[in-house]
Design a protein around this motif. Structure first.
Motif, PDB file in Angstrom:
ATOM      1  N   SER A   1       0.824  -1.210   0.000  1.00  0.00           N
ATOM      2  CA  SER A   1       0.000   0.000   0.000  1.00  0.00           C
ATOM      3  C   SER A   1       0.859   1.260   0.000  1.00  0.00           C
TER       4      SER A   1
ATOM      5  N   ASN B   1       2.286   1.626  -3.443  1.00  0.00           N
ATOM      6  CA  ASN B   1       1.249   2.081  -4.385  1.00  0.00           C
ATOM      7  C   ASN B   1       0.939   3.559  -4.206  1.00  0.00           C
ATOM      8  N   GLN B   2       0.855   4.003  -2.947  1.00  0.00           N
ATOM      9  CA  GLN B   2       0.547   5.409  -2.700  1.00  0.00           C
ATOM     10  C   GLN B   2       1.689   6.312  -3.164  1.00  0.00           C
TER      11      GLN B   2
ATOM     12  N   LEU C   1      -6.135   5.113  -4.068  1.00  0.00           N
ATOM     13  CA  LEU C   1      -6.343   4.272  -2.894  1.00  0.00           C
ATOM     14  C   LEU C   1      -7.594   3.407  -3.009  1.00  0.00           C
TER      15      LEU C   1
ATOM     16  N   THR D   1      -7.178   0.571  -5.805  1.00  0.00           N
ATOM     17  CA  THR D   1      -6.213  -0.473  -5.423  1.00  0.00           C
ATOM     18  C   THR D   1      -6.750  -1.289  -4.245  1.00  0.00           C
ATOM     19  N   SER D   2      -7.457  -0.640  -3.333  1.00  0.00           N
ATOM     20  CA  SER D   2      -8.071  -1.371  -2.218  1.00  0.00           C
ATOM     21  C   SER D   2      -9.167  -2.308  -2.722  1.00  0.00           C
TER      22      SER D   2
ATOM     23  N   LEU E   1      -5.328   2.994   5.634  1.00  0.00           N
ATOM     24  CA  LEU E   1      -4.384   3.120   4.527  1.00  0.00           C
ATOM     25  C   LEU E   1      -4.025   4.573   4.251  1.00  0.00           C
TER      26      LEU E   1
END
Length: 182
Positions: A60, A63-64, A70, A73-74, A124
């Protein structure tokens, strides 16, 4: 290293102290049951869950940092988790059961929307803002809350081990939070 960071010494020390505190909190139960059968399986599952959680944190954060959205991807992660759970249930021969009662549907919606989607989005986001080490340490507090709830609802009796463990968890938390400041 997925995100290219090494934990600061204070964060590492805080994590070790917090882990020792959690171990002390649950030591009486483990000592009473021994490390055989269900206790060992439970500890191994906790270890696997913790490692999976940490891997997810790292992914995470990565990715961020790549500016991936967010929410999407979540959503993909939750879809993969759902498919994996369904696959395991199929392999184990477990049936898919859906009750059409209001309490079941209401609890399912609560768990899906509030306890999963909203909670993960909040966590996240925190993870992206303060980093994996500091945000991840927040989860060390979860067993403390579990014991507090157990005290209120089930009459859990605090032992000296649990009290010392609680102090260590709090001390580790202070080190982690202060260790992450620049």
């Amino acid at each position: 290293m997925v995100v290219g960071e090494r934990p600061a010494p204070r964060i590492l020390a805080g994590g070790i102290i917090g882990f020792a505190g959690i171990a002390l909190m649950f030591f009486p139960e483990i000592a009473a049951n021994g490390l055989s059968g269900g206790t060992l399986v439970g500890l191994l599952l906790c270890l696997c869950g913790t490692l999976s959680f940490c891997a997810g944190n790292l992914v995470s954060v990565a990715n961020q940092r790549r500016d991936l959205p967010l929410v999407s991807t979540s959503a993909w992660g939750m879809l993969y988790g759902t498919l994996w759970s369904a696959f395991l249930a199929f392999l184990l021969g477990e049936p898919f059961v859906f009750a059409t009662t209001a309490p079941y549907i209401g609890s399912l919606v609560f768990l899906a929307v509030i306890s999963t989607v909203m909670a993960f989005a909040a966590y996240l986001t925190l993870l992206g803002r303060i980093g994996g080490a500091r945000a991840g340490y927040a989860t060390v507090i979860f067993p403390v809350f579990a014991l507090l709830i157990s005290t209120a609802l089930e009459g859990y009796d605090w032992t000296a081990y649990a009290i010392i463990g609680l102090v260590l968890v709090a001390a580790g938390n202070v080190l982690v939070i202060r260790g992450g400041r620049r």
